[in-house]
Design a protein around this motif. Structure first.
Motif, PDB file in Angstrom:
ATOM      1  N   ALA A  37      -4.816 -46.644  -7.476  1.00  0.00           N
ATOM      2  CA  ALA A  37      -5.298 -45.325  -7.053  1.00  0.00           C
ATOM      3  C   ALA A  37      -4.848 -44.251  -8.048  1.00  0.00           C
ATOM      4  N   GLN A  38      -3.617 -44.347  -8.511  1.00  0.00           N
ATOM      5  CA  GLN A  38      -3.109 -43.385  -9.486  1.00  0.00           C
ATOM      6  C   GLN A  38      -3.877 -43.485 -10.798  1.00  0.00           C
ATOM      7  N   GLN A  39      -4.197 -44.704 -11.208  1.00  0.00           N
ATOM      8  CA  GLN A  39      -4.957 -44.896 -12.440  1.00  0.00           C
ATOM      9  C   GLN A  39      -6.353 -44.275 -12.326  1.00  0.00           C
ATOM     10  N   GLU A  40      -6.970 -44.419 -11.156  1.00  0.00           N
ATOM     11  CA  GLU A  40      -8.287 -43.826 -10.941  1.00  0.00           C
ATOM     12  C   GLU A  40      -8.220 -42.304 -11.034  1.00  0.00           C
ATOM     13  N   VAL A  41      -7.182 -41.712 -10.461  1.00  0.00           N
ATOM     14  CA  VAL A  41      -7.010 -40.261 -10.522  1.00  0.00           C
ATOM     15  C   VAL A  41      -6.800 -39.826 -11.971  1.00  0.00           C
ATOM     16  N   ARG A  42      -5.967 -40.568 -12.705  1.00  0.00           N
ATOM     17  CA  ARG A  42      -5.732 -40.233 -14.119  1.00  0.00           C
ATOM     18  C   ARG A  42      -7.025 -40.299 -14.929  1.00  0.00           C
ATOM     19  N   GLN A  43      -7.813 -41.334 -14.684  1.00  0.00           N
ATOM     20  CA  GLN A  43      -9.058 -41.503 -15.434  1.00  0.00           C
ATOM     21  C   GLN A  43     -10.035 -40.377 -15.120  1.00  0.00           C
ATOM     22  N   GLU A  44     -10.136 -40.026 -13.855  1.00  0.00           N
ATOM     23  CA  GLU A  44     -11.031 -38.941 -13.456  1.00  0.00           C
ATOM     24  C   GLU A  44     -10.566 -37.617 -14.078  1.00  0.00           C
ATOM     25  N   ALA A  54     -10.443 -23.683 -23.631  1.00  0.00           N
ATOM     26  CA  ALA A  54     -10.387 -25.037 -23.063  1.00  0.00           C
ATOM     27  C   ALA A  54      -9.036 -25.283 -22.402  1.00  0.00           C
ATOM     28  N   SER A  55      -7.974 -24.735 -22.985  1.00  0.00           N
ATOM     29  CA  SER A  55      -6.633 -24.924 -22.424  1.00  0.00           C
ATOM     30  C   SER A  55      -6.525 -24.350 -21.028  1.00  0.00           C
ATOM     31  N   LYS A  56      -7.168 -23.207 -20.816  1.00  0.00           N
ATOM     32  CA  LYS A  56      -7.124 -22.602 -19.487  1.00  0.00           C
ATOM     33  C   LYS A  56      -7.835 -23.497 -18.470  1.00  0.00           C
ATOM     34  N   GLU A  57      -8.971 -24.036 -18.852  1.00  0.00           N
ATOM     35  CA  GLU A  57      -9.693 -24.945 -17.956  1.00  0.00           C
ATOM     36  C   GLU A  57      -8.864 -26.204 -17.694  1.00  0.00           C
ATOM     37  N   ILE A  58      -8.268 -26.726 -18.747  1.00  0.00           N
ATOM     38  CA  ILE A  58      -7.477 -27.951 -18.622  1.00  0.00           C
ATOM     39  C   ILE A  58      -6.247 -27.718 -17.756  1.00  0.00           C
ATOM     40  N   ALA A  59      -5.652 -26.539 -17.857  1.00  0.00           N
ATOM     41  CA  ALA A  59      -4.487 -26.231 -17.017  1.00  0.00           C
ATOM     42  C   ALA A  59      -4.868 -26.289 -15.542  1.00  0.00           C
ATOM     43  N   VAL A  60      -6.043 -25.769 -15.201  1.00  0.00           N
ATOM     44  CA  VAL A  60      -6.515 -25.799 -13.813  1.00  0.00           C
ATOM     45  C   VAL A  60      -6.781 -27.242 -13.384  1.00  0.00           C
ATOM     46  N   ILE A  61      -7.469 -27.986 -14.245  1.00  0.00           N
ATOM     47  CA  ILE A  61      -7.756 -29.400 -13.948  1.00  0.00           C
ATOM     48  C   ILE A  61      -6.450 -30.166 -13.751  1.00  0.00           C
ATOM     49  N   SER A  62      -5.498 -29.923 -14.643  1.00  0.00           N
ATOM     50  CA  SER A  62      -4.210 -30.610 -14.583  1.00  0.00           C
ATOM     51  C   SER A  62      -3.490 -30.320 -13.271  1.00  0.00           C
ATOM     52  N   GLN A  63      -3.503 -29.067 -12.846  1.00  0.00           N
ATOM     53  CA  GLN A  63      -2.855 -28.708 -11.571  1.00  0.00           C
ATOM     54  C   GLN A  63      -3.531 -29.418 -10.401  1.00  0.00           C
ATOM     55  N   ASP A  64      -4.867 -29.394 -10.385  1.00  0.00           N
ATOM     56  CA  ASP A  64      -5.607 -30.034  -9.301  1.00  0.00           C
ATOM     57  C   ASP A  64      -5.299 -31.529  -9.229  1.00  0.00           C
ATOM     58  N   TYR A  65      -5.353 -32.173 -10.385  1.00  0.00           N
ATOM     59  CA  TYR A  65      -5.182 -33.625 -10.402  1.00  0.00           C
ATOM     60  C   TYR A  65      -3.721 -34.044 -10.266  1.00  0.00           C
ATOM     61  N   THR A  66      -2.793 -33.172 -10.601  1.00  0.00           N
ATOM     62  CA  THR A  66      -1.382 -33.492 -10.377  1.00  0.00           C
ATOM     63  C   THR A  66      -1.130 -33.637  -8.884  1.00  0.00           C
ATOM     64  N   LYS A  67      -1.722 -32.745  -8.101  1.00  0.00           N
ATOM     65  CA  LYS A  67      -1.590 -32.838  -6.642  1.00  0.00           C
ATOM     66  C   LYS A  67      -2.209 -34.143  -6.139  1.00  0.00           C
ATOM     67  N   GLN A  68      -3.399 -34.461  -6.640  1.00  0.00           N
ATOM     68  CA  GLN A  68      -4.067 -35.695  -6.215  1.00  0.00           C
ATOM     69  C   GLN A  68      -3.248 -36.918  -6.616  1.00  0.00           C
ATOM     70  N   LEU A  69      -2.657 -36.856  -7.797  1.00  0.00           N
ATOM     71  CA  LEU A  69      -1.866 -37.984  -8.299  1.00  0.00           C
ATOM     72  C   LEU A  69      -0.643 -38.215  -7.410  1.00  0.00           C
ATOM     73  N   GLN A  70      -0.035 -37.126  -6.974  1.00  0.00           N
ATOM     74  CA  GLN A  70       1.133 -37.247  -6.095  1.00  0.00           C
ATOM     75  C   GLN A  70       0.756 -37.862  -4.751  1.00  0.00           C
ATOM     76  N   ASN A  71      -0.462 -37.604  -4.294  1.00  0.00           N
ATOM     77  CA  ASN A  71      -0.914 -38.132  -3.003  1.00  0.00           C
ATOM     78  C   ASN A  71      -1.521 -39.526  -3.108  1.00  0.00           C
ATOM     79  N   ALA A  72      -1.818 -39.972  -4.323  1.00  0.00           N
ATOM     80  CA  ALA A  72      -2.423 -41.295  -4.501  1.00  0.00           C
ATOM     81  C   ALA A  72      -1.378 -42.381  -4.232  1.00  0.00           C
TER      82      ALA A  72
END
Length: 134
Positions: free
Chosen positions: A78-85, A55-73
């Protein structure tokens, strides 16, 4: 929100777990002397630790993807929506691994306090990655 914070910090731990082990081991080496046997108070099965590693490996990938989205939000909403997703995806990854979110978080906390446990989980994560031919 508390569940999100714990899971998100576990995700960041997971990303660190897969990425910079030397740094994490340096940190835990300093705190290991201060943390008494309470870190070993909870014994997790190898099966649970393997599920955590997966699960940690999957979460690491999710975290990387959403960190980029969070920076662009733009803006708090908008940031809260990205965090929730991101949180929803992380919860889904944990549950699909066969662990409860609370168990995942408990293992994550134990790993932070127990360098030997961290090393076992790392070895499991590396072993399952090799087994998949990655």
């Amino acid at each position: 929100m508390q569940r999100f914070t714990a899971l998100f910090s576990a995700a960041l731990l997971s990303a660190g777990l897969m990425g910079s082990m030397a740094h994490a081991q340096e940190e835990t080496a300093g705190t290991a002397e201060q943390a008494p046997a309470e870190a070993q108070a909870q014994n997790f099965s190898d099966d649970q630790l393997q599920k955590f590693a997966d699960a940690s490996k999957e979460i690491a990938v999710i975290s990387q993807d959403y960190t980029k989205q969070l920076q662009n939000a733009e803006g708090d909403e908008a940031q809260q929506e990205v965090r929730q997703e991101a949180n929803d995806k992380m919860v889904e990854a944990v549950e699909s691994s066969g662990l409860e979110v609370d168990t995942f978080n408990a293992i994550g906390q134990s790993i932070q306090q127990d360098p030997e446990l961290m090393q076992r989980v790392q070895e499991m994560a590396q072993g399952s990655a090799e087994g998949q031919g990655s």
